[in-house]
Scaffold this motif. Structure first.
Motif, PDB file in Angstrom:
ATOM      1  N   UNK A  48      17.755  15.562  36.476  1.00  0.00           N
ATOM      2  CA  UNK A  48      17.127  16.109  35.650  1.00  0.00           C
ATOM      3  C   UNK A  48      15.710  16.946  36.189  1.00  0.00           C
ATOM      4  N   UNK A  49      15.626  16.781  37.269  1.00  0.00           N
ATOM      5  CA  UNK A  49      14.534  17.394  38.013  1.00  0.00           C
ATOM      6  C   UNK A  49      14.892  18.978  38.547  1.00  0.00           C
ATOM      7  N   UNK A  50      13.836  19.372  38.868  1.00  0.00           N
ATOM      8  CA  UNK A  50      13.690  20.567  39.761  1.00  0.00           C
ATOM      9  C   UNK A  50      13.699  20.450  41.253  1.00  0.00           C
ATOM     10  N   UNK A  51      14.263  21.032  42.116  1.00  0.00           N
ATOM     11  CA  UNK A  51      13.954  20.804  43.627  1.00  0.00           C
ATOM     12  C   UNK A  51      12.947  22.213  43.908  1.00  0.00           C
ATOM     13  N   UNK A  52      11.926  21.839  44.335  1.00  0.00           N
ATOM     14  CA  UNK A  52      11.152  22.847  45.027  1.00  0.00           C
ATOM     15  C   UNK A  52      10.593  22.594  46.385  1.00  0.00           C
ATOM     16  N   UNK A  53      10.388  23.937  47.237  1.00  0.00           N
ATOM     17  CA  UNK A  53      10.037  23.646  48.572  1.00  0.00           C
ATOM     18  C   UNK A  53       8.633  23.955  48.790  1.00  0.00           C
ATOM     19  N   UNK A  54       7.930  23.262  49.444  1.00  0.00           N
ATOM     20  CA  UNK A  54       6.464  23.468  49.716  1.00  0.00           C
ATOM     21  C   UNK A  54       6.310  23.655  51.353  1.00  0.00           C
ATOM     22  N   UNK A  55       5.167  24.549  51.540  1.00  0.00           N
ATOM     23  CA  UNK A  55       5.002  24.607  52.985  1.00  0.00           C
ATOM     24  C   UNK A  55       3.666  23.449  53.482  1.00  0.00           C
ATOM     25  N   UNK A  56       3.600  23.344  54.800  1.00  0.00           N
ATOM     26  CA  UNK A  56       2.732  22.530  55.330  1.00  0.00           C
ATOM     27  C   UNK A  56       1.353  22.824  54.843  1.00  0.00           C
ATOM     28  N   UNK A  57       0.558  21.910  54.426  1.00  0.00           N
ATOM     29  CA  UNK A  57      -0.977  22.064  53.876  1.00  0.00           C
ATOM     30  C   UNK A  57      -1.091  22.442  52.341  1.00  0.00           C
ATOM     31  N   UNK A  58       0.237  22.921  51.838  1.00  0.00           N
ATOM     32  CA  UNK A  58       0.168  23.318  50.523  1.00  0.00           C
ATOM     33  C   UNK A  58       0.065  22.110  49.486  1.00  0.00           C
ATOM     34  N   UNK A  59      -0.623  22.198  48.334  1.00  0.00           N
ATOM     35  CA  UNK A  59      -1.011  21.342  47.313  1.00  0.00           C
ATOM     36  C   UNK A  59       0.201  21.125  46.455  1.00  0.00           C
ATOM     37  N   UNK A  60       0.618  19.932  46.063  1.00  0.00           N
ATOM     38  CA  UNK A  60       1.627  19.824  44.955  1.00  0.00           C
ATOM     39  C   UNK A  60       0.715  19.661  43.638  1.00  0.00           C
ATOM     40  N   UNK A  61      -0.317  18.987  43.772  1.00  0.00           N
ATOM     41  CA  UNK A  61      -0.919  19.105  42.535  1.00  0.00           C
ATOM     42  C   UNK A  61      -2.850  18.741  43.176  1.00  0.00           C
ATOM     43  N   UNK A  62      -3.678  19.256  42.293  1.00  0.00           N
ATOM     44  CA  UNK A  62      -5.054  19.035  42.338  1.00  0.00           C
ATOM     45  C   UNK A  62      -5.542  18.273  41.285  1.00  0.00           C
ATOM     46  N   UNK A  63      -6.723  17.922  41.847  1.00  0.00           N
ATOM     47  CA  UNK A  63      -7.747  17.098  40.875  1.00  0.00           C
ATOM     48  C   UNK A  63      -7.867  17.719  39.711  1.00  0.00           C
ATOM     49  N   UNK A  64      -7.937  17.265  38.568  1.00  0.00           N
ATOM     50  CA  UNK A  64      -7.970  17.750  36.926  1.00  0.00           C
ATOM     51  C   UNK A  64      -7.007  18.673  36.671  1.00  0.00           C
TER      52      UNK A  64
END
Length: 225
Positions: free
Chosen positions: A26-42
């Protein structure tokens, strides 16, 4: 750290597999690069995540001090569910990629609908969050009552993989990052690794550490230079 490390995110195999399969379906696959934030505070806490490949660091703002590393996520582990289960709308921590990563995300509305229909999924997710909290409590206890050498040894052993008669540790983090996790200076981490290497307990090159004697590592007591 060892007892709690070994139990963190390691719930019953069948239920775990079902939870992983559900998120992939049911989810979605995403690709992230080194040092990239998936989520941030707030930011909005409207997703939970399954790490398919790579390493992710979950940390919290340390104010004027360095950010506090809460835990590292390896492939196959979940993160980002705490706020959802606590009905908190905004993130209370950061999640950043330490390497290039492949990550599945599932939105909270879909997740909650599935949890209402399948109690085993709810149990698996609840167990995950409970173990993460126990892990953090155990880390606090270790910081207060265990030596720096024991904390570093335990961390390395937890992240190791067995190969023949040795343990291999390949972490995408610096000595400084290790020091943040165990509450000491970067210099202390480097000195301990150098002493263990001279004594033949470990060997290390760049970010690959080979542990030859796990028991000697855990029983090590600092020897004056």
């Amino acid at each position: 750290f060892i007892s709690i490390f070994s139990s963190t995110l390691n719930f019953e195999l069948t239920t775990e597999n079902n939870l992983v399969m559900m998120i992939k379906k049911f989810g979605i696959r995403r690709y992230y690069k080194k040092n990239e934030f998936i989520f941030r505070l707030h930011e909005s806490a409207n997703q939970i995540y399954l790490l398919e490949e790579g390493w992710v660091k979950v940390s919290k703002d340390g104010g004027e001090e360095q950010p506090v590393t809460l835990f590292l996520c390896r492939a196959g582990e979940l993160f980002g569910a705490e706020e959802t289960m606590a009905h908190i709308s905004l993130r209370e921590r950061d999640a950043r990629c330490l390497t290039n990563c492949s990550i599945f995300s599932i939105d909270t509305h879909t997740l909650l609908a599935i949890l209402q229909e399948d109690s085993s999924m709810l149990f698996a997710l609840t167990a995950l969050i409970a173990k993460q909290h126990l892990y953090i409590q155990d880390c606090v206890e270790a910081l207060m009552g265990k030596t720096v050498s024991w904390r570093l040894a335990s961390l390395l052993i937890y992240f190791s993989t067995k190969k023949d008669d040795t343990l291999l540790v390949e972490l995408p983090i610096t000595h400084e990052e290790l020091s943040f996790m165990i509450g000491c200076s970067r210099q202390t981490v480097t000195e301990l690794l150098n002493k263990w290497r001279k004594q033949g307990i470990i060997d290390y090159q760049k970010r690959l550490i080979t542990i030859f004697d796990k028991n000697a590592l855990l029983s090590y007591s600092p020897i004056p230079s």
